[in-house]
Write a protein that holds these residues in place. Structure first.
Motif, PDB file in Angstrom:
ATOM      1  N   THR A 343      65.746  42.241  57.487  1.00  0.00           N
ATOM      2  CA  THR A 343      65.317  41.338  58.554  1.00  0.00           C
ATOM      3  C   THR A 343      64.116  41.943  59.270  1.00  0.00           C
ATOM      4  O   THR A 343      64.118  43.125  59.602  1.00  0.00           O
ATOM      5  N   ILE A 344      63.084  41.126  59.453  1.00  0.00           N
ATOM      6  CA  ILE A 344      61.906  41.571  60.199  1.00  0.00           C
ATOM      7  C   ILE A 344      61.760  40.710  61.461  1.00  0.00           C
ATOM      8  O   ILE A 344      62.302  39.608  61.527  1.00  0.00           O
ATOM      9  N   TYR A 345      61.035  41.235  62.477  1.00  0.00           N
ATOM     10  CA  TYR A 345      60.936  40.544  63.774  1.00  0.00           C
ATOM     11  C   TYR A 345      59.472  40.410  64.218  1.00  0.00           C
ATOM     12  O   TYR A 345      59.046  41.013  65.195  1.00  0.00           O
ATOM     13  N   PRO A 346      58.703  39.563  63.491  1.00  0.00           N
ATOM     14  CA  PRO A 346      57.271  39.460  63.829  1.00  0.00           C
ATOM     15  C   PRO A 346      56.987  38.580  65.057  1.00  0.00           C
ATOM     16  O   PRO A 346      55.909  38.652  65.631  1.00  0.00           O
ATOM     17  N   HIS A 347      57.965  37.760  65.451  1.00  0.00           N
ATOM     18  CA  HIS A 347      57.718  36.781  66.516  1.00  0.00           C
ATOM     19  C   HIS A 347      58.467  37.146  67.791  1.00  0.00           C
ATOM     20  O   HIS A 347      59.247  38.105  67.825  1.00  0.00           O
ATOM     21  N   ALA A 348      58.224  36.348  68.834  1.00  0.00           N
ATOM     22  CA  ALA A 348      58.901  36.555  70.121  1.00  0.00           C
ATOM     23  C   ALA A 348      60.423  36.465  69.909  1.00  0.00           C
ATOM     24  O   ALA A 348      60.890  35.709  69.067  1.00  0.00           O
ATOM     25  N   PRO A 349      61.212  37.269  70.640  1.00  0.00           N
ATOM     26  CA  PRO A 349      60.782  38.115  71.776  1.00  0.00           C
ATOM     27  C   PRO A 349      60.310  39.524  71.373  1.00  0.00           C
ATOM     28  O   PRO A 349      59.695  40.211  72.166  1.00  0.00           O
ATOM     29  N   LYS A 350      60.581  39.981  70.123  1.00  0.00           N
ATOM     30  CA  LYS A 350      60.228  41.362  69.761  1.00  0.00           C
ATOM     31  C   LYS A 350      58.752  41.525  69.427  1.00  0.00           C
ATOM     32  O   LYS A 350      58.166  42.584  69.654  1.00  0.00           O
ATOM     33  N   ASN A 351      58.153  40.505  68.811  1.00  0.00           N
ATOM     34  CA  ASN A 351      56.707  40.514  68.515  1.00  0.00           C
ATOM     35  C   ASN A 351      56.240  41.722  67.710  1.00  0.00           C
ATOM     36  O   ASN A 351      55.141  42.247  67.922  1.00  0.00           O
ATOM     37  N   ASP A 352      57.059  42.169  66.767  1.00  0.00           N
ATOM     38  CA  ASP A 352      56.688  43.309  65.933  1.00  0.00           C
ATOM     39  C   ASP A 352      55.949  42.823  64.679  1.00  0.00           C
ATOM     40  O   ASP A 352      56.404  43.026  63.554  1.00  0.00           O
ATOM     41  N   SER A 353      54.790  42.200  64.889  1.00  0.00           N
ATOM     42  CA  SER A 353      54.060  41.627  63.758  1.00  0.00           C
ATOM     43  C   SER A 353      53.478  42.710  62.853  1.00  0.00           C
ATOM     44  O   SER A 353      53.479  42.575  61.625  1.00  0.00           O
ATOM     45  N   LEU A 354      53.010  43.820  63.446  1.00  0.00           N
ATOM     46  CA  LEU A 354      52.437  44.905  62.633  1.00  0.00           C
ATOM     47  C   LEU A 354      53.498  45.543  61.747  1.00  0.00           C
ATOM     48  O   LEU A 354      53.269  45.798  60.555  1.00  0.00           O
ATOM     49  N   GLY A 355      54.671  45.789  62.316  1.00  0.00           N
ATOM     50  CA  GLY A 355      55.766  46.372  61.535  1.00  0.00           C
ATOM     51  C   GLY A 355      56.208  45.422  60.435  1.00  0.00           C
ATOM     52  O   GLY A 355      56.501  45.848  59.305  1.00  0.00           O
ATOM     53  N   ALA A 356      56.239  44.117  60.748  1.00  0.00           N
ATOM     54  CA  ALA A 356      56.645  43.124  59.759  1.00  0.00           C
ATOM     55  C   ALA A 356      55.647  43.059  58.603  1.00  0.00           C
ATOM     56  O   ALA A 356      56.028  43.013  57.431  1.00  0.00           O
ATOM     57  N   MET A 357      54.361  43.081  58.934  1.00  0.00           N
ATOM     58  CA  MET A 357      53.319  43.012  57.897  1.00  0.00           C
ATOM     59  C   MET A 357      53.357  44.247  57.008  1.00  0.00           C
ATOM     60  O   MET A 357      53.193  44.154  55.783  1.00  0.00           O
ATOM     61  N   LYS A 358      53.600  45.387  57.632  1.00  0.00           N
ATOM     62  CA  LYS A 358      53.693  46.632  56.864  1.00  0.00           C
ATOM     63  C   LYS A 358      54.864  46.572  55.888  1.00  0.00           C
ATOM     64  O   LYS A 358      54.753  46.976  54.716  1.00  0.00           O
ATOM     65  N   LYS A 359      56.007  46.062  56.366  1.00  0.00           N
ATOM     66  CA  LYS A 359      57.200  45.966  55.518  1.00  0.00           C
ATOM     67  C   LYS A 359      56.962  44.994  54.360  1.00  0.00           C
ATOM     68  O   LYS A 359      57.298  45.286  53.202  1.00  0.00           O
TER      69      LYS A 359
END
Length: 707
Positions: A343-359
């Motif tokens: 599971t990745i969290y690129p959107h709100a509320p976590k907004n980890d788009s960089l981590g998601a793209m890397k994964k």
């Protein structure tokens, strides 16, 4: 009437083809098998024509079964005459049959029955003779403890006469005719529900009046749903005065006291017995027609959806997008097997788009991903935009895939059996990825009603709907063919002659003994006898088999013909396959026998030219307008790319990349009159539309087809 004459009168098909098809059906042959491998016997009838024979065969058998029941009942009542028996046996219509039987049916306690017990039937007969001049004087003779006055006697006699009139076939036919030609359906709002929020989608029908024989199927189903939910009341109406005058003209032949009593009985029969029963009958008949129309639309849509373009055997990264709960990511191998999930969290509320793209990047490299499938639900557009911004080390195609029914699959027993150690979120993502690879193989696992195409599917006859949709799925599966070494139980169960139990046995055998290497190996499966092999073998494919014909639609019963062709041409069967130039030179007449004629031989040549070729197109990448995220971003006159995601009788719905689908009304599909929406657009077709009107409050978008 014999079944052959009955079906021929209904279909106008050749008698020999009907006769042989009936024989094959009685031998438990399936529609796909008969249409594909018994063309000589049927006279080259197609699946639709054979399906019609099946339908009318069932109707005839139902009619004959009902006749037997009625004849037995009449014999037990000791009222069956030779004339009545002949009349029943000659009947070809179930409604007419029931009309004939109506006077003899055992009735619950009625006003007429009470009057008979009070001795008033002779008085009713005197009135119906229409000869008596002083009927009141005659009626006074029928007074007793239960009948206190002559008016009571006349009223009781009229009840008996009303029943006789109700049971007259000619009267019922006449009222039916007027209902069929002139009936209107009228609806009025239930005042206490007028402001109900749920009722607003039906507000067009708060005051409605329309001819029943002209009302479109979708409108009738909508009105009936509104009535069922308690928002409106409906009535069926005709010109009562005209209907009564028609009955009077057929019965009354005098002008005396008897005729006035008969006239009162006619009014009672019409109001209390005839109109309520026959208006319900015509409404039910109209509902059946509407059901048939809606089911036909659903079946067409389902067929197009099942035969949608597959991507094929590719490694796929599938994403079930979400905001707060994250995006569920799975990696599938070329056979659809689950290799990895996270599971990745690129959107709100976590907004980890960089981590998601890397994964995502690392997974694409690690699992040699060739395509990415993104579900079209919540957060789909945001996820698609994120993926399209990425740069991969290789070409990776990005697709947006319909999620309709994925949640149904993920919670089903089929999904639990396939992935017992994973939760519904992972199963849903797998389904999205597999749909891209092969829509047919994945969608057969889901109840067709949950796929989201069609109109009012929950309001139509559910037995007929299931039968129709099962026929569509069976037809699609067998038209494509099934790889027996990779197919799921769900897919195998639709193969001609197989069914759920044998499908389970096939997979069990495959798990225990490894892949099938020849079609003959199929006979080793438990309980798979000669009949099932005959019906199913031609639709089952075995890749890389020793005999190349095992990966073709050539039936094993015809292998000897192909072998003889190869021998005559001085080559092997393998050399013959794909050699179009050589195949076109073969004189087919040379190989005709009593069982194998030109239709089968032409099919064999066609299959040898391109054995096992999937007739479906390959999936193509599609991109929505990236500036349109919500309905508020639309404005009139915009031209937008879209995908047809549902077809109805009144138009088609188009996915333009936002939550709400837009409607192209049938009048906006072409400058010319359109009688069939499917003649203009197809499900999953990529089109350009023009925005005509936006109703943000009702979340409705009106579109026009541009190209």
């Amino acid at each position: 009437m014999q079944i052959l004459n009955f079906i021929q009168n209904k279909t106008n098909l050749p008698s020999k083809g009907i006769e042989n098809t009936i024989q094959l059906l009685n031998e438990d042959c399936t529609i796909p098998f008969i249409s594909r491998y018994r063309k000589e016997l049927t006279g080259n009838l197609d699946e639709v024509e054979i399906g019609a024979i099946v339908t009318y065969k069932m109707q005839f058998e139902e009619l004959e079964k009902r006749k037997i029941t009625i004849l037995k009942a009449l014999e037990e009542q000791d009222v069956l005459t030779a004339e009545l028996k002949q009349k029943i046996e000659a009947t070809t219509d179930l409604t007419v049959l029931e009309d004939i039987y109506l006077p003899y049916k055992k009735k619950r306690k009625t006003k007429a029955e009470t009057a008979r017990k009070n001795g008033l039937e002779p008085l009713a007969k005197i009135i119906m003779s229409q000869n008596a001049t002083d009927i009141h004087s005659i009626a006074s003779k029928y007074k007793n403890n239960a009948i206190e006055t002559e008016e009571d006697a006349l009223a009781g006699a009229r009840f008996i006469i009303a029943e006789w009139i109700n049971e007259r076939t000619d009267v019922r036919i006449n009222i039916r005719y007027q209902l069929e030609r002139f009936a209107t359906i009228n609806s009025t709002v239930v005042k206490t529900k007028e402001k109900d929020e749920k009722a607003q989608k039906f507000r067009d029908y708060f005051e409605w009046n329309e001819s029943l024989n002209r009302i479109p199927s979708h409108r009738l189903l909508a009105i009936l749903r509104a009535e069922k939910e308690g928002f409106i009341r409906i009535k069926i109406e005709i010109d009562n005065e005209r209907a009564l005058s028609k009955i009077e003209a057929s019965i009354i032949r005098s002008n005396n006291n008897c005729s006035s009593q008969i006239k009162l009985a006619i009014q009672d029969a019409y109001k209390r017995l005839l109109f309520p029963a026959l208006s319900n009958e015509i409404l039910n008949a109209s509902k059946e027609k509407a059901d048939a129309s809606a089911i036909k639309v659903f079946a067409k849509n389902l067929k197009q959806l099942l035969l949608a373009a597959p991507l094929g055997e590719k490694t796929i990264l599938a994403i079930d997008p979400g905001f707060r709960t994250g995006c569920k990511v799975v990696c599938l191998n070329a056979q659809g097997g689950l290799e990895y999930n996270e599971t990745i969290y690129p959107h709100a509320p976590k907004n980890d788009s960089l981590g998601a793209m890397k994964k995502i990047n690392s997974l694409v490299d690690a699992y040699k991903i060739e395509a990415i499938a993104i579900g079209n639900g919540t957060a789909s557009r945001e996820t698609e935009q994120l993926i399209r911004k990425m740069r991969f080390n290789k070409d990776v195609e990005v697709f947006v895939v319909s999620e309709a029914g994925a949640s149904i699959y993920s919670a089903s027993k089929i999904a639990r059996d396939e992935f017992p150690n994973y939760d519904v979120t992972v199963r849903g993502s797998v389904s999205i990825g597999r749909r891209l690879a092969d829509p047919l193989a994945e969608l057969v696992k889901i109840d067709a009603k949950s796929i989201g195409v069609g109109q009012y599917q929950h309001d139509v006859d559910q037995v007929k709907l299931k039968s129709s949709l099962d026929t569509v799925v069976e037809s699609c599966v067998n038209s494509i063919g099934v790889n027996i070494n990779t197919a799921s139980v769900s897919l195998l169960s639709y193969v001609s002659g197989i069914g759920p139990k044998l499908a389970e046995n096939i997979v069990k055998y495959r798990d225990e003994h490894g892949a099938f290497t020849s079609r003959n190996d199929i006979k080793k499966v438990a309980r798979l006898g000669n009949k099932a092999f005959e019906q199913g073998a031609g639709f089952l494919r075995i890749k890389n088999a020793k005999n190349p014909l095992d990966n073709s639609a050539v039936h094993p019963e015809s292998y000897v013909v192909v072998e003889k062709m190869a021998k005559d041409e001085g080559c092997t069967v393998a050399n013959l396959i794909g050699n179009k130039e050589l195949l076109q030179k073969i004189k087919l007449e040379k190989y005709c026998t009593k069982k194998v004629g030109l239709p089968t031989l032409k099919d064999i040549i066609g299959e040898l030219e391109k054995p096992g070729l999937d007739p479906r197109e390959t999936a193509k990448v599609f991109t929505f307008n990236q500036n349109i995220r919500t309905i508020s971003d639309l404005h009139e006159g915009q031209l937008l790319p879209g995908i047809v995601n549902n077809i109805t009788n009144f138009g088609c719905f188009v996915d333009i990349g936002i939550k709400e689908s837009g409607l192209i009304h049938v009048s906006n599909l072409s400058d010319k009159f359109v009688s069939d929406v499917n003649s203009i657009v197809a499900l999953n077709q990529q089109i350009i539309v023009k925005v005509l009107e936006i109703d943000i409050a009702r979340k409705r978008i009106q579109l026009a087809l541009v190209k």
